[in-house]
Design a protein around this motif. Sequence first.
Motif, PDB file in Angstrom:
ATOM      1  N   GLN A  66       0.824  -1.212   0.000  1.00 40.44           N
ATOM      2  CA  GLN A  66       0.000   0.000   0.000  1.00 40.44           C
ATOM      3  C   GLN A  66       0.854   1.257   0.000  1.00 40.44           C
ATOM      4  OE1 GLN A  66      -3.082  -0.154   3.086  1.00 40.44           O
ATOM      5  NE2 GLN A  66      -3.250  -2.364   2.758  1.00 40.44           N
ATOM      6  N   GLU A  67       2.013   1.170   0.641  1.00 36.67           N
ATOM      7  CA  GLU A  67       2.925   2.315   0.650  1.00 36.67           C
ATOM      8  C   GLU A  67       3.554   2.560  -0.719  1.00 36.67           C
ATOM      9  OE1 GLU A  67       3.470   4.462   3.119  1.00 36.67           O
ATOM     10  OE2 GLU A  67       1.941   3.398   4.281  1.00 36.67           O
ATOM     11  N   GLN A  68       3.547   1.550  -1.577  1.00 38.67           N
ATOM     12  CA  GLN A  68       4.142   1.680  -2.912  1.00 38.67           C
ATOM     13  C   GLN A  68       3.117   2.136  -3.956  1.00 38.67           C
ATOM     14  OE1 GLN A  68       7.361   1.046  -2.354  1.00 38.67           O
ATOM     15  NE2 GLN A  68       6.735   0.231  -0.352  1.00 38.67           N
ATOM     16  N   LEU A  69       1.847   2.308  -3.552  1.00 37.47           N
ATOM     17  CA  LEU A  69       0.794   2.644  -4.512  1.00 37.47           C
ATOM     18  C   LEU A  69       1.018   4.005  -5.170  1.00 37.47           C
ATOM     19  CD1 LEU A  69      -2.445   1.409  -2.696  1.00 37.47           C
ATOM     20  CD2 LEU A  69      -1.588   0.618  -4.906  1.00 37.47           C
ATOM     21  N   SER A  70       0.716   4.078  -6.450  1.00 40.12           N
ATOM     22  CA  SER A  70       0.782   5.328  -7.206  1.00 40.12           C
ATOM     23  C   SER A  70      -0.242   5.239  -8.331  1.00 40.12           C
ATOM     24  CB  SER A  70       2.192   5.533  -7.778  1.00 40.12           C
ATOM     25  OG  SER A  70       2.438   4.594  -8.814  1.00 40.12           O
ATOM     26  N   PRO A  71      -0.597   6.379  -8.962  1.00 36.86           N
ATOM     27  CA  PRO A  71      -1.539   6.323 -10.088  1.00 36.86           C
ATOM     28  C   PRO A  71      -1.066   5.412 -11.219  1.00 36.86           C
ATOM     29  CG  PRO A  71      -1.317   8.570  -9.312  1.00 36.86           C
ATOM     30  CD  PRO A  71      -0.280   7.771  -8.580  1.00 36.86           C
ATOM     31  N   ASP A  72       0.248   5.233 -11.342  1.00 37.95           N
ATOM     32  CA  ASP A  72       0.778   4.407 -12.431  1.00 37.95           C
ATOM     33  C   ASP A  72       0.598   2.904 -12.185  1.00 37.95           C
ATOM     34  OD1 ASP A  72       1.588   6.636 -13.854  1.00 37.95           O
ATOM     35  OD2 ASP A  72       3.545   6.691 -12.866  1.00 37.95           O
ATOM     36  N   ASN A  73       0.553   2.490 -10.907  1.00 33.38           N
ATOM     37  CA  ASN A  73       0.515   1.046 -10.641  1.00 33.38           C
ATOM     38  C   ASN A  73      -0.722   0.578  -9.891  1.00 33.38           C
ATOM     39  OD1 ASN A  73       0.829   1.676  -7.913  1.00 33.38           O
ATOM     40  ND2 ASN A  73       3.012   1.246  -7.880  1.00 33.38           N
ATOM     41  N   CYS A  74      -1.653   1.497  -9.548  1.00 31.50           N
ATOM     42  CA  CYS A  74      -2.778   1.088  -8.697  1.00 31.50           C
ATOM     43  C   CYS A  74      -3.691   0.071  -9.381  1.00 31.50           C
ATOM     44  CB  CYS A  74      -3.568   2.310  -8.229  1.00 31.50           C
ATOM     45  SG  CYS A  74      -4.268   3.311  -9.540  1.00 31.50           S
ATOM     46  N   LEU A  75      -3.842   0.157 -10.705  1.00 28.64           N
ATOM     47  CA  LEU A  75      -4.699  -0.809 -11.394  1.00 28.64           C
ATOM     48  C   LEU A  75      -4.062  -2.200 -11.410  1.00 28.64           C
ATOM     49  CD1 LEU A  75      -6.088   1.257 -14.402  1.00 28.64           C
ATOM     50  CD2 LEU A  75      -7.174   0.761 -12.215  1.00 28.64           C
ATOM     51  N   SER A  76      -2.744  -2.268 -11.631  1.00 31.87           N
ATOM     52  CA  SER A  76      -2.066  -3.572 -11.586  1.00 31.87           C
ATOM     53  C   SER A  76      -2.064  -4.120 -10.165  1.00 31.87           C
ATOM     54  CB  SER A  76      -0.636  -3.441 -12.119  1.00 31.87           C
ATOM     55  OG  SER A  76       0.102  -2.482 -11.388  1.00 31.87           O
ATOM     56  N   MET A  77      -1.981  -3.245  -9.173  1.00 36.92           N
ATOM     57  CA  MET A  77      -2.084  -3.689  -7.776  1.00 36.92           C
ATOM     58  C   MET A  77      -3.469  -4.261  -7.492  1.00 36.92           C
ATOM     59  SD  MET A  77       0.643  -3.272  -5.752  1.00 36.92           S
ATOM     60  CE  MET A  77       2.106  -2.264  -5.483  1.00 36.92           C
ATOM     61  N   MET A  78      -4.483  -3.674  -8.110  1.00 40.43           N
ATOM     62  CA  MET A  78      -5.840  -4.202  -7.958  1.00 40.43           C
ATOM     63  C   MET A  78      -5.922  -5.644  -8.442  1.00 40.43           C
ATOM     64  SD  MET A  78      -8.651  -2.452  -6.900  1.00 40.43           S
ATOM     65  CE  MET A  78      -9.938  -2.879  -8.070  1.00 40.43           C
ATOM     66  N   ARG A  79      -5.344  -5.902  -9.610  1.00 35.96           N
ATOM     67  CA  ARG A  79      -5.358  -7.271 -10.147  1.00 35.96           C
ATOM     68  C   ARG A  79      -4.596  -8.218  -9.234  1.00 35.96           C
ATOM     69  NH1 ARG A  79      -4.843  -4.463 -15.130  1.00 35.96           N
ATOM     70  NH2 ARG A  79      -2.582  -4.732 -15.116  1.00 35.96           N
ATOM     71  N   LEU A 130      -4.477 -12.579  -4.921  1.00 33.72           N
ATOM     72  CA  LEU A 130      -4.049 -12.968  -3.581  1.00 33.72           C
ATOM     73  C   LEU A 130      -5.192 -12.929  -2.573  1.00 33.72           C
ATOM     74  CD1 LEU A 130      -0.668 -10.999  -3.431  1.00 33.72           C
ATOM     75  CD2 LEU A 130      -0.957 -13.459  -3.725  1.00 33.72           C
ATOM     76  N   HIS A 131      -6.386 -12.508  -3.006  1.00 29.18           N
ATOM     77  CA  HIS A 131      -7.537 -12.369  -2.108  1.00 29.18           C
ATOM     78  C   HIS A 131      -7.209 -11.447  -0.938  1.00 29.18           C
ATOM     79  CE1 HIS A 131      -9.498 -15.586  -4.329  1.00 29.18           C
ATOM     80  NE2 HIS A 131      -8.394 -16.321  -4.193  1.00 29.18           N
ATOM     81  N   CYS A 132      -6.564 -10.328  -1.260  1.00 26.58           N
ATOM     82  CA  CYS A 132      -6.166  -9.366  -0.232  1.00 26.58           C
ATOM     83  C   CYS A 132      -7.097  -8.156  -0.311  1.00 26.58           C
ATOM     84  CB  CYS A 132      -4.707  -8.940  -0.434  1.00 26.58           C
ATOM     85  SG  CYS A 132      -4.116  -7.807   0.839  1.00 26.58           S
ATOM     86  N   ASN A 133      -8.104  -8.140   0.546  1.00 25.52           N
ATOM     87  CA  ASN A 133      -9.110  -7.082   0.486  1.00 25.52           C
ATOM     88  C   ASN A 133      -8.564  -5.723   0.878  1.00 25.52           C
ATOM     89  OD1 ASN A 133     -11.180  -8.815  -0.351  1.00 25.52           O
ATOM     90  ND2 ASN A 133     -11.651  -9.418   1.749  1.00 25.52           N
ATOM     91  N   SER A 134      -7.659  -5.674   1.856  1.00 29.79           N
ATOM     92  CA  SER A 134      -7.131  -4.384   2.300  1.00 29.79           C
ATOM     93  C   SER A 134      -6.350  -3.694   1.190  1.00 29.79           C
ATOM     94  CB  SER A 134      -6.240  -4.567   3.534  1.00 29.79           C
ATOM     95  OG  SER A 134      -5.177  -5.481   3.266  1.00 29.79           O
ATOM     96  N   LEU A 135      -5.543  -4.447   0.455  1.00 23.21           N
ATOM     97  CA  LEU A 135      -4.791  -3.869  -0.670  1.00 23.21           C
ATOM     98  C   LEU A 135      -5.733  -3.487  -1.803  1.00 23.21           C
ATOM     99  CD1 LEU A 135      -2.140  -3.155  -2.066  1.00 23.21           C
ATOM    100  CD2 LEU A 135      -1.960  -5.547  -2.800  1.00 23.21           C
ATOM    101  N   LYS A 136      -6.734  -4.311  -2.054  1.00 21.62           N
ATOM    102  CA  LYS A 136      -7.686  -4.023  -3.133  1.00 21.62           C
ATOM    103  C   LYS A 136      -8.443  -2.731  -2.862  1.00 21.62           C
ATOM    104  CE  LYS A 136     -11.457  -6.486  -3.543  1.00 21.62           C
ATOM    105  NZ  LYS A 136     -12.367  -7.608  -3.821  1.00 21.62           N
ATOM    106  N   GLU A 137      -8.868  -2.534  -1.614  1.00 18.88           N
ATOM    107  CA  GLU A 137      -9.622  -1.328  -1.271  1.00 18.88           C
ATOM    108  C   GLU A 137      -8.757  -0.078  -1.413  1.00 18.88           C
ATOM    109  OE1 GLU A 137     -11.039  -2.039   2.633  1.00 18.88           O
ATOM    110  OE2 GLU A 137     -12.495  -3.574   2.016  1.00 18.88           O
ATOM    111  N   LYS A 138      -7.509  -0.141  -0.952  1.00 20.39           N
ATOM    112  CA  LYS A 138      -6.617   1.010  -1.060  1.00 20.39           C
ATOM    113  C   LYS A 138      -6.265   1.323  -2.512  1.00 20.39           C
ATOM    114  CE  LYS A 138      -5.888   2.622   3.070  1.00 20.39           C
ATOM    115  NZ  LYS A 138      -6.182   4.043   3.395  1.00 20.39           N
TER     116      LYS A 138
END
Length: 529
Positions: free
Chosen positions: A170-183, A188-196
């Motif tokens: 979550q600390e590494q999130l940015s507009p450039d990578n947030c969509l790939s982080m969503m996938r 990984l079934h990680c709801n906290s990361l998906k929500e952020k």
Amino acid sequence: MTLACPNYTHSPLQRNPPPLPKTKIEPISSQIKPCPVFSRMDQSKPHVDVFHYRNEEQSSYLLLQLNRLRQNRILTDVLLCSDNTEIPCHRNILASSSPYFTAMFCHHFRETNQEKVDLKGITSSILSDIVDYVYTGVITITMEIVLPLMQASSMLQYTRLFEACSSFLQEQLSPDNCLSMMRLAKILHCNSLKEKAREMAVQSFSDVSTSEDLCELSLSELMGYLEDDWLCAEEEQVFETLLAWIHHDPFSRRGAISDLFRKVRLRYIHPTYLFQFIASDPLVQSSTLCTEVIESVRRLMFSITTKCGSDLKPLWVTPRRFTCRETLVLVGGRKNNEQTSREALLFDERTQRWQWLAKLPLRLYKASYVCIHSILYVLGGLTMNTKHRVVSTTVYTLSLKTNQWRTTEPMIQPRFAHQSVSYLHFIFVLGGLGPEKQACDTVQRYNSMFNQWEAMVPMPTAVLNPAVAANDQRIYMFGGEDAMQNPVRMIQVYHIGRNMWSMMETRTVKNVSAPAAVIDDKIYIIGGR
């Protein structure tokens, strides 16, 4: 060997030794004298029967000693194996640390009595890091190991370690990578990361919409973003985003134009952009539904009397998005009888900061201000720059996107101390003072699409400084004062479509110079005198 006692000896070989001499034995308690210290304590405060002691360092000390036993292979009873590497452990420690190992060692699985347990799908280095974490509570997470570490902690059911990896990502999130982080979060079934990640995508959609990852979204994922009330983007950008998504794979996606187009909130798009750019787009023209919607919007905007049809109503009444780019603009004013200011300030709610805008072309006293589609209109006012003050008909516009002032078509009649209100793409100028400083009952209407003014039917009673609000094809004027500064106790209502007024006298209305606002079809009047 013999034991010596006073006046008594016997050999250990004797089977029946003589009896011990009778001695008077005093109770021990009778031989103990009271301690003066305890006596004083008993007298000074109540006696405490129980003392609860807690050693705060015991758990960490115990963990440290257990790790030393493991490192020295003392009392270890199982070997965790991966990549030809064997890691000695204690079954009870593993079973206490994870439901995975609890099930493995405590529920009669074959591993319960095995000396070696092979853990497939986990590298030896990651397994070693996890075992160190179990025994010490410490681990170092880096970008190089976070993904395999997350997968292993998920498999072995170390929930807190899994969430620690999520927090790191979550600390590494940015507009450039947030969509790939969503996938990744979905895999990984990680709801906290998906929500952020989704929160960042929504709040930074202006930047996210230009990324390549957006074109890889599925139709349902893109629809989920475009229908979100919290999406931070202008409607023009929403339309351009769906076009870019379709053009990425036109053969398979062009059929989705109708469904996506209904997610664009056309009511909040500037009419020029809507009818000159959107309406002429080939993709839009290829869809019968899209052309019908645009034609309905055209009739609704060009003819105020046209009512919203049942097919268009769900699209038309959709509220404006709760964008994070809402701003407050402050223009003009004066301080301590100084000159009227030309300064303009903008407060950005997202950054919580004020910033300077381009100054007004000249000083204006008691002009009116209206904002439509990110364009600020400054109408009329009393000019303060010249030797002789003049009541102005000039209309200045400031684009909040380009920060540039321009002039547009002037009003029909000069006014100052008047009221202005917008409805759809129209601006209504109500009453005010004319060149002779007389109270006026005139109503002027400006069409921002065609840059034209026209006179409307005058109001029943000329008032100054009323509370004004527009809603549902009507303009409401509450109270105000007459030319002699006497309060006017009435409500005047102008029907926009019919171009006619009605009025109602009421003793409950007594407000002067009070602003009014419409929220959820309710009119709020704030303050005043």
